[in-house]
Motif scaffolding. Structure first.
Motif, PDB file in Angstrom:
ATOM      1  N   SER A  97      14.871  10.130  13.027  1.00 47.31           N
ATOM      2  CA  SER A  97      14.534   9.987  15.137  1.00 47.31           C
ATOM      3  C   SER A  97      14.067   9.232  15.748  1.00 47.31           C
ATOM      4  CB  SER A  97      13.376  11.415  14.011  1.00 47.31           C
ATOM      5  OG  SER A  97      12.023  10.733  13.619  1.00 47.31           O
ATOM      6  N   ALA A  98      13.736   8.679  16.548  1.00 49.50           N
ATOM      7  CA  ALA A  98      13.548   7.536  17.553  1.00 49.50           C
ATOM      8  C   ALA A  98      11.846   7.340  16.665  1.00 49.50           C
ATOM      9  CB  ALA A  98      13.265   7.803  18.361  1.00 49.50           C
ATOM     10  N   ALA A  99      10.741   8.349  16.317  1.00 51.89           N
ATOM     11  CA  ALA A  99       9.338   7.967  15.947  1.00 51.89           C
ATOM     12  C   ALA A  99       9.677   8.243  14.850  1.00 51.89           C
ATOM     13  CB  ALA A  99       8.666   9.260  15.732  1.00 51.89           C
ATOM     14  N   HIS A 100      10.354   8.316  13.586  1.00 52.90           N
ATOM     15  CA  HIS A 100      10.461   7.614  12.323  1.00 52.90           C
ATOM     16  C   HIS A 100      11.212   6.313  12.086  1.00 52.90           C
ATOM     17  CE1 HIS A 100       9.783  11.578  10.940  1.00 52.90           C
ATOM     18  NE2 HIS A 100       8.823  11.172  11.246  1.00 52.90           N
ATOM     19  N   LEU A 101      12.697   6.390  13.043  1.00 46.23           N
ATOM     20  CA  LEU A 101      12.713   4.628  12.832  1.00 46.23           C
ATOM     21  C   LEU A 101      12.239   3.615  13.354  1.00 46.23           C
ATOM     22  CD1 LEU A 101      15.822   3.871  12.360  1.00 46.23           C
ATOM     23  CD2 LEU A 101      16.131   3.888  14.697  1.00 46.23           C
ATOM     24  N   HIS A 102      11.329   3.653  14.732  1.00 51.09           N
ATOM     25  CA  HIS A 102      10.107   2.920  14.595  1.00 51.09           C
ATOM     26  C   HIS A 102       9.823   2.470  13.713  1.00 51.09           C
ATOM     27  CE1 HIS A 102       8.266   0.518  18.132  1.00 51.09           C
ATOM     28  NE2 HIS A 102       7.001   1.150  17.327  1.00 51.09           N
ATOM     29  N   ARG A 103       9.019   3.419  12.817  1.00 48.58           N
ATOM     30  CA  ARG A 103       8.186   3.013  11.972  1.00 48.58           C
ATOM     31  C   ARG A 103       8.919   2.101  10.905  1.00 48.58           C
ATOM     32  NH1 ARG A 103       3.031   5.996  12.201  1.00 48.58           N
ATOM     33  NH2 ARG A 103       3.302   5.994   9.236  1.00 48.58           N
ATOM     34  N   MET A 104      10.243   2.596  10.546  1.00 48.66           N
ATOM     35  CA  MET A 104      10.925   1.472   9.852  1.00 48.66           C
ATOM     36  C   MET A 104      10.526   0.675  10.089  1.00 48.66           C
ATOM     37  SD  MET A 104      13.511   4.269   8.654  1.00 48.66           S
ATOM     38  CE  MET A 104      12.794   5.984   7.764  1.00 48.66           C
ATOM     39  N   ILE A 105      11.555   0.198  11.340  1.00 45.62           N
ATOM     40  CA  ILE A 105      11.096  -1.445  12.135  1.00 45.62           C
ATOM     41  C   ILE A 105       9.848  -2.147  12.388  1.00 45.62           C
ATOM     42  CG2 ILE A 105      11.827  -2.502  14.137  1.00 45.62           C
ATOM     43  CD1 ILE A 105      14.233   0.109  14.507  1.00 45.62           C
ATOM     44  N   ASP A 106       9.273  -1.685  12.352  1.00 45.05           N
ATOM     45  CA  ASP A 106       7.723  -2.327  12.856  1.00 45.05           C
ATOM     46  C   ASP A 106       7.695  -2.357  11.098  1.00 45.05           C
ATOM     47  OD1 ASP A 106       5.118  -2.492  13.212  1.00 45.05           O
ATOM     48  OD2 ASP A 106       4.582  -1.009  12.284  1.00 45.05           O
ATOM     49  N   LEU A 107       7.987  -1.504  10.294  1.00 52.55           N
ATOM     50  CA  LEU A 107       7.888  -2.389   8.549  1.00 52.55           C
ATOM     51  C   LEU A 107       7.790  -3.462   8.411  1.00 52.55           C
ATOM     52  CD1 LEU A 107       6.206  -2.322   5.284  1.00 52.55           C
ATOM     53  CD2 LEU A 107       8.042  -0.264   4.780  1.00 52.55           C
ATOM     54  N   ALA A 108       9.577  -3.507   8.620  1.00 52.79           N
ATOM     55  CA  ALA A 108      10.427  -4.880   7.967  1.00 52.79           C
ATOM     56  C   ALA A 108       9.643  -5.791   9.058  1.00 52.79           C
ATOM     57  CB  ALA A 108      11.999  -4.451   8.989  1.00 52.79           C
ATOM     58  N   ALA A 109       9.279  -5.395  10.247  1.00 56.67           N
ATOM     59  CA  ALA A 109       9.026  -6.684  11.371  1.00 56.67           C
ATOM     60  C   ALA A 109       7.547  -7.693  10.209  1.00 56.67           C
ATOM     61  CB  ALA A 109       8.353  -6.286  12.839  1.00 56.67           C
ATOM     62  N   ARG A 110       6.752  -6.551   9.874  1.00 52.24           N
ATOM     63  CA  ARG A 110       6.065  -7.341   9.861  1.00 52.24           C
ATOM     64  C   ARG A 110       5.940  -7.576   8.174  1.00 52.24           C
ATOM     65  NH1 ARG A 110       2.725  -2.858   7.950  1.00 52.24           N
ATOM     66  NH2 ARG A 110       3.719  -1.443   8.292  1.00 52.24           N
ATOM     67  N   MET A 111       7.227  -7.292   7.127  1.00 51.24           N
ATOM     68  CA  MET A 111       7.139  -8.513   6.076  1.00 51.24           C
ATOM     69  C   MET A 111       7.922  -9.351   6.110  1.00 51.24           C
ATOM     70  SD  MET A 111       8.703  -5.193   3.839  1.00 51.24           S
ATOM     71  CE  MET A 111       9.003  -6.033   2.819  1.00 51.24           C
ATOM     72  N   LEU A 112       8.403  -9.850   7.806  1.00 46.53           N
ATOM     73  CA  LEU A 112       9.327 -10.886   7.735  1.00 46.53           C
ATOM     74  C   LEU A 112       8.830 -12.130   7.704  1.00 46.53           C
ATOM     75  CD1 LEU A 112      11.793 -10.031  10.828  1.00 46.53           C
ATOM     76  CD2 LEU A 112      12.258 -10.518   8.428  1.00 46.53           C
ATOM     77  N   PRO A 113       7.115 -12.162   8.393  1.00 44.42           N
ATOM     78  CA  PRO A 113       6.608 -13.878   7.647  1.00 44.42           C
ATOM     79  C   PRO A 113       6.572 -13.901   6.365  1.00 44.42           C
ATOM     80  CG  PRO A 113       6.072 -12.784   9.649  1.00 44.42           C
ATOM     81  CD  PRO A 113       6.638 -11.516   8.521  1.00 44.42           C
ATOM     82  N   PRO A 129       0.863  -1.448  -0.132  1.00 40.40           N
ATOM     83  CA  PRO A 129      -0.330  -0.187  -0.060  1.00 40.40           C
ATOM     84  C   PRO A 129       0.806   1.037   0.032  1.00 40.40           C
ATOM     85  CG  PRO A 129      -0.147  -0.722   2.798  1.00 40.40           C
ATOM     86  CD  PRO A 129       0.542  -1.972   0.993  1.00 40.40           C
ATOM     87  N   LEU A 130       0.415   2.224  -0.611  1.00 40.55           N
ATOM     88  CA  LEU A 130       0.905   3.911  -0.998  1.00 40.55           C
ATOM     89  C   LEU A 130       1.540   3.668   0.603  1.00 40.55           C
ATOM     90  CD1 LEU A 130       2.205   5.266  -2.452  1.00 40.55           C
ATOM     91  CD2 LEU A 130       0.104   7.066  -2.165  1.00 40.55           C
ATOM     92  N   GLN A 131       1.148   3.808   2.229  1.00 38.88           N
ATOM     93  CA  GLN A 131       1.300   4.241   3.032  1.00 38.88           C
ATOM     94  C   GLN A 131       2.651   3.529   3.430  1.00 38.88           C
ATOM     95  OE1 GLN A 131      -1.503   3.458   6.415  1.00 38.88           O
ATOM     96  NE2 GLN A 131      -1.882   1.574   5.321  1.00 38.88           N
ATOM     97  N   ASP A 132       2.845   1.846   3.263  1.00 41.87           N
ATOM     98  CA  ASP A 132       3.723   1.346   3.407  1.00 41.87           C
ATOM     99  C   ASP A 132       5.157   1.242   2.456  1.00 41.87           C
ATOM    100  OD1 ASP A 132       3.254   0.635   5.814  1.00 41.87           O
ATOM    101  OD2 ASP A 132       2.035  -1.494   4.688  1.00 41.87           O
ATOM    102  N   ALA A 133       4.834   2.173   1.423  1.00 37.95           N
ATOM    103  CA  ALA A 133       5.578   2.561  -0.002  1.00 37.95           C
ATOM    104  C   ALA A 133       6.685   3.076   0.075  1.00 37.95           C
ATOM    105  CB  ALA A 133       4.935   2.488  -1.384  1.00 37.95           C
ATOM    106  N   ALA A 134       5.543   4.396   0.891  1.00 35.92           N
ATOM    107  CA  ALA A 134       6.724   6.020   1.376  1.00 35.92           C
ATOM    108  C   ALA A 134       7.127   5.642   2.297  1.00 35.92           C
ATOM    109  CB  ALA A 134       5.331   6.518   1.957  1.00 35.92           C
ATOM    110  N   LEU A 135       6.941   4.883   3.457  1.00 39.86           N
ATOM    111  CA  LEU A 135       7.911   4.341   4.396  1.00 39.86           C
ATOM    112  C   LEU A 135       9.131   3.510   3.856  1.00 39.86           C
ATOM    113  CD1 LEU A 135       8.097   4.686   7.984  1.00 39.86           C
ATOM    114  CD2 LEU A 135       6.843   2.236   7.479  1.00 39.86           C
ATOM    115  N   ASP A 136       9.263   2.784   3.469  1.00 43.25           N
ATOM    116  CA  ASP A 136       9.908   1.869   2.617  1.00 43.25           C
ATOM    117  C   ASP A 136      10.779   3.108   1.383  1.00 43.25           C
ATOM    118  OD1 ASP A 136      11.505  -0.587   1.375  1.00 43.25           O
ATOM    119  OD2 ASP A 136      10.621   0.483  -0.465  1.00 43.25           O
ATOM    120  N   ARG A 137      10.580   3.824   1.208  1.00 48.01           N
ATOM    121  CA  ARG A 137      10.992   4.791   0.304  1.00 48.01           C
ATOM    122  C   ARG A 137      12.709   5.723   1.377  1.00 48.01           C
ATOM    123  NH1 ARG A 137      12.683   2.588  -2.931  1.00 48.01           N
ATOM    124  NH2 ARG A 137      14.291   4.811  -3.896  1.00 48.01           N
TER     125      ARG A 137
END
Length: 500
Positions: free
Chosen positions: A380-396, A349-357
């Protein structure tokens, strides 16, 4: 200058409380030495005791006449007296009347009047040296704050400034700000701005006057990382655009690298960002109908189509494209966040694609910074947390793909979709950290703490370096506990998320 004149000047200095340069002193040749009384000579044959020295006033004559008349003319010579006979002890008798002082007599030097009880008074303080604290006006003290912050004031000025700060709140606030600014002058510290400064400034501005059309929250990391990278690019010289940069990522079980330049990296980012532009109906920097969707193939197509090595001229179209993406997403409303962006083998989805970019922009910004020796901190800590969350959701899904390719162990406990399954506890420490539970056997299962069979602890930036393919799963400094096969599969799945 007369003695009376010096006394009047001293009184004026005591009233005003200010130091004054003394007036010019008269030359010795200007004095009338004939009018100055000379001290008496000691008796012949030795020194006389101190108490035997007579007063310096002229003695009265035997007839009661003074040596000088009222008109100032010398009187009659009294003739030789007892002093001429060898200073015999004078006979007791009535003391003579004191002689009248001369009309223009010079005052006796270095003599102080004594009090009636005979106790000598302490010497008067020097009028040119004041023991009172320095009293300065407010404007002068305010002008001294900069020198005070640098410890460049004299002791008197420092005391005056610090005494003033106890009673003046505006000057005290300014002094604190100046002292904080002095801390930036130390050469052992970094002068680079805090990466969170832009976010804090924008939050403060929006708090005072909210934007009519704000940037969506899911697009804020992409907005911040493109701005940080653009600031780096504007700060480097023309020659540094051709500095060699080595891009690294993982394919299956091995590390792959590709050498390019700083300008080539910006062209790569612009080519992949074109996937988001096409999803929003904007112009694709490549031909949208013929360009491939796979990020690696798009980059190779862009590099091969460039007739000459890219230069800093690539910065303007890349920055214009990122601005257009953010502006379009802001005007499109909430529904645009779920727009599908195809990457060829998968879609986001676009919101995750923007976070990936945003993640890709930060990683390659660090590659450029390493090539040109430029400091580049983490987001920043808030933005880095969102990036880690995206990677964790893509791991399965990444783990299931590796299992299908025979690169991961088989599933051990399949459960219904949405039910808790075997999980790995991913604990991210430090900057942007948190806790995630990764489903191990099926991407449709839900990770749950009660089904955790292993635990991995990693630093937030270190985990992102693993996801970016900058370190191998074996090199990752991880705290590991539990099922060893599950731990290995998850770490290699994290590295497999990397790409060009």
């Amino acid at each position: 200058m007369t003695g009376g004149g010096r006394e009047s000047e001293g009184g004026e200095e005591e009233v005003r409380g200010a130091r004054r340069i003394p007036g010019p002193r008269g030359a010795a040749d200007d004095l009338d030495l004939a009018s100055v009384p000379l001290p008496p000579l000691p008796p012949p044959g030795g020194n006389a005791p101190d108490e035997a020295v007579p007063e310096q006033s002229q003695p009265a004559s035997a007839s009661g006449e003074t040596p000088e008349s009222d008109t100032g003319e010398p009187g009659p010579d009294p003739g030789p007296g007892p002093a001429a006979e060898g200073w015999p002890e004078p006979e007791p008798g009535p003391e003579p009347e004191p002689a009248a002082p001369a009309a223009e007599a010079w005052p006796a030097p270095d003599r102080e009047p004594e009090p009636a009880d005979g106790t000598p008074e302490p010497p008067a303080p020097d009028p040119l040296v004041s023991s009172a604290p320095v009293v300065l006006p407010h404007q002068v003290l305010k002008a001294l704050l900069g020198a005070w912050a640098l410890s460049a004031c004299s002791a008197e000025e420092t005391a005056a400034v610090e005494d003033h700060l106890t009673g003046c709140a505006p000057c005290a606030d300014e002094a604190l700000r100046l002292r904080d600014a002095v801390g930036l002058l130390h050469t052992d510290g970094s002068l680079d701005l805090d990466p969170t400064l832009r976010t804090r400034v924008l939050d403060g501005c929006f708090g005072r006057r909210p934007a009519r059309i704000p940037v969506p929250e899911w697009a804020a990391p992409y907005d911040a990382e493109t701005a940080r990278l653009d600031a780096l690019l504007r700060d480097i010289g023309d020659s540094e655009w051709h500095a060699p940069v080595r891009l690294q990522w993982f394919e299956e079980e091995r590390r792959v690298s590709r050498r390019t330049t700083v300008a080539g990296v910006i062209g790569h980012l612009m080519a992949v960002d074109g996937l988001l532009s096409a999803a929003l109906g904007l112009d694709d920097p490549l031909d949208g109908g013929k360009a491939p969707l796979d990020p690696t193939e798009r980059t190779e197509t862009y590099w091969s189509a460039t007739r000459r090595p890219p230069t800093r001229a690539v910065r303007e179209p890349w920055r214009a494209q990122s601005h257009e993406l953010i502006r379009t997403a802001s005007f499109a409303g909430r529904n645009v966040a779920e727009t599908s962006v195809s990457y060829g083998a998968f879609a986001l989805p676009l919101q995750d694609a923007a976070l990936d970019r945003a993640f890709e922009c930060w990683v390659h910004g660090g590659d450029i910074a390493d090539a040109v020796d430029y400091p580049y901190p983490a987001p920043s800590a808030a933005h880095l947390h969102r990036m880690i969350d995206l990677a964790a959701r893509m791991l399965p899904a990444a783990l299931a793909g590796r299992r299908s390719a025979g690169l991961a162990g088989p599933a051990k406990d399949l459960v219904a979709a949405g039910a808790p399954g075997r999980s790995l506890h991913l604990e991210i420490e430090g900057h942007g950290g948190g806790d995630w539970y990764i489903a191990l056997d099926s991407p449709a299962a839900v990770g749950a703490p009660e089904r955790a069979v292993a635990q991995v602890a990693l630093d937030g930036v270190e985990f992102c370096r693993l996801v970016a393919g900058h370190i191998s799963p074996v090199e990752a400094a991880a705290g590991q506990e539990g099922d060893r096969e599950a731990i290995r599969d998850v770490l290699f799945a994290a590295a497999s998320l990397s790409r060009l």
